[in-house]
Scaffold this active site. Structure first.
Site, PDB file in Angstrom:
ATOM      1  N   GLU A  42       0.807  -1.220   0.000  1.00 36.53           N
ATOM      2  CA  GLU A  42       0.000   0.000   0.000  1.00 36.53           C
ATOM      3  C   GLU A  42       0.843   1.275   0.000  1.00 36.53           C
ATOM      4  O   GLU A  42       0.631   2.161  -0.821  1.00 36.53           O
ATOM      5  CB  GLU A  42      -0.935   0.019   1.211  1.00 36.53           C
ATOM      6  CG  GLU A  42      -1.759   1.298   1.257  1.00 36.53           C
ATOM      7  CD  GLU A  42      -2.809   1.329   2.347  1.00 36.53           C
ATOM      8  OE1 GLU A  42      -2.757   0.518   3.279  1.00 36.53           O
ATOM      9  OE2 GLU A  42      -3.695   2.201   2.244  1.00 36.53           O
ATOM     10  N   THR A  68      -6.316   2.219   9.008  1.00 31.59           N
ATOM     11  CA  THR A  68      -5.398   3.236   9.541  1.00 31.59           C
ATOM     12  C   THR A  68      -6.161   4.319  10.292  1.00 31.59           C
ATOM     13  O   THR A  68      -5.710   4.795  11.335  1.00 31.59           O
ATOM     14  CB  THR A  68      -4.550   3.849   8.405  1.00 31.59           C
ATOM     15  OG1 THR A  68      -3.829   2.786   7.781  1.00 31.59           O
ATOM     16  CG2 THR A  68      -3.557   4.879   8.928  1.00 31.59           C
TER      17      THR A  68
HETATM   18  C1  IPD Z   1      -8.926   1.394   4.032  1.00 33.45           C
HETATM   19  C2  IPD Z   1      -9.895   0.873   5.057  1.00 33.45           C
HETATM   20  C3  IPD Z   1     -11.206   1.610   4.930  1.00 33.45           C
HETATM   21  C4  IPD Z   1     -11.782   1.487   3.507  1.00 33.45           C
HETATM   22  C5  IPD Z   1     -10.756   1.907   2.474  1.00 33.45           C
HETATM   23  C6  IPD Z   1      -9.473   1.097   2.671  1.00 33.45           C
HETATM   24  P1  IPD Z   1      -6.395   1.526   4.907  1.00 33.45           P
HETATM   25  O1  IPD Z   1      -7.670   0.803   4.162  1.00 33.45           O
HETATM   26  O2  IPD Z   1     -10.089  -0.498   4.922  1.00 33.45           O
HETATM   27  O3  IPD Z   1     -12.139   1.127   5.826  1.00 33.45           O
HETATM   28  O4  IPD Z   1     -12.902   2.307   3.384  1.00 33.45           O
HETATM   29  O5  IPD Z   1     -11.290   1.682   1.199  1.00 33.45           O
HETATM   30  O6  IPD Z   1      -8.554   1.454   1.660  1.00 33.45           O
HETATM   31  O7  IPD Z   1      -6.145   2.810   4.180  1.00 33.45           O
HETATM   32  O8  IPD Z   1      -6.815   1.747   6.311  1.00 33.45           O
HETATM   33  O9  IPD Z   1      -5.323   0.531   4.721  1.00 33.45           O
END
Ligand code: IPD
Length: 290
Positions: free
Chosen positions: A83, A108
């Site tokens: 990511e 996060t």
């Molecule tokens: C996000 C979380 C969030 C979702 C986003 C994800 P991250 O991941 O899972 O709940 O709405 O689409 O990208 O940024 O916390 O790794």
């Protein structure tokens, strides 16, 4: 054309997937310790694609640890989709070579607020086929795993999806996604409204796509849908859901496209189709075109 050394391992059928799986489990557990400790400490928070798309130094630290350990243990593996590296401009491409797909902290925003629904997700694909997924719910110390053809488990207990086919009896999970402009929010809320009009028992947003998908795999919810998630949110969870007997598909009702930033998952195909039919699309583009 002569296969590359990393493809040769696959061609000869001596791919070390068992060892890869064991290493992924150990790294997810190690990452969990770091995240649990950091949860209560002060954090340096930055934003990425929107004011709601957060990153901290712990996301970077955990990603660096996982990727550097994997590189050391499997020097012939050169494909990593992670990511934070992607946020810094690395390309997101799924080739035929063994590919690790990593979300160092999923949830996060929860992590920043000390809301205890936070996970590490490690998926592994070969020939563009997902082989295994490991998701560690750090605060509850639950380890979800799925290996192609070998079932899905949480802390050693086999997982089984719900067999519900009636939307009027369903508990549905979703996530908001990072875009917060008025048009996107309108469609997001109208999708939720459509499911509530169809008399779904409830629609929940817990702040972690991977853990919501694990709840689905456990049978604690009947369906999940989202626009705006990424391949690192989906890869590991997809194996776990499929191995728990569930369906993961595109929001159009067609086959899942890991790079399409959208998904519907359910315990039954009937339920997945009902959800897909109810949804209006929110366009988030593709991970492999960013
Ligand atoms: C996000 C979380 C969030 C979702 C986003 C994800 P991250 O991941 O899972 O709940 O709405 O689409 O990208 O940024 O916390 O790794």
């Amino acid at each position: 054309m002569k296969p590359s050394s990393e493809e040769e391992e696959v061609v000869q059928g001596v791919g070390p997937w068992d060892e890869c799986f064991e290493v992924a489990v150990q790294l997810a557990l190690r990452a969990g310790q770091i995240i649990r400790k950091a949860l209560t400490e002060e954090k340096h928070v930055s934003t990425k694609t929107s004011a709601a798309d957060l990153v901290t130094e712990t996301d970077h630290r955990v990603e660096d640890l996982i990727v550097s350990e994997l590189r050391k243990r499997f020097p012939s593996h050169s494909r990593f989709i992670a990511e934070e590296a992607t946020a810094s401009g690395a390309k997101c491409v799924l080739t035929h070579s063994p590919t690790w797909i990593i979300d160092p902290i999923d949830g996060t925003c929860n992590f920043v607020h000390r809301f205890p629904t936070v996970a590490v997700s490690i998926g592994f694909a070969v020939h563009q086929e997902l082989e295994f997924g490991v998701i560690h719910h750090c605060t509850e110390e639950r380890l979800y795993t799925g290996r192609r053809g070998q079932g899905a488990f949480c802390n050693g207990q086999r997982l089984q999806v719900s067999r519900e086919t009636d939307l009027a009896k369903a508990l549905v999970l979703t996530e908001i996604g990072p875009k917060r402009d008025p048009d996107t929010l309108k469609v997001f809320l109208s999708n939720m409204e459509r499911l509530l009009h169809a008399k779904a028992h409830g629609v929940r947003v817990i702040g972690s796509s991977t853990l919501a998908l694990c709840y689905l795999a456990s049978g604690a919810a009947d369906a999940y849908y989202q626009f705006g998630l990424h391949c690192w949110d989906l890869a590991a969870a997809t194996v776990i859901i499929r191995e728990a007997g569930g369906i993961v598909m595109d929001t159009s009702g067609g086959p899942l496209d890991l790079m399409s930033c959208r998904v519907v998952a359910a315990g039954t195909r009937e339920m997945a189709v009902l959800i897909a039919q109810a949804l209006q699309t929110i366009n988030y583009g593709r991970d492999d075109e960013k």
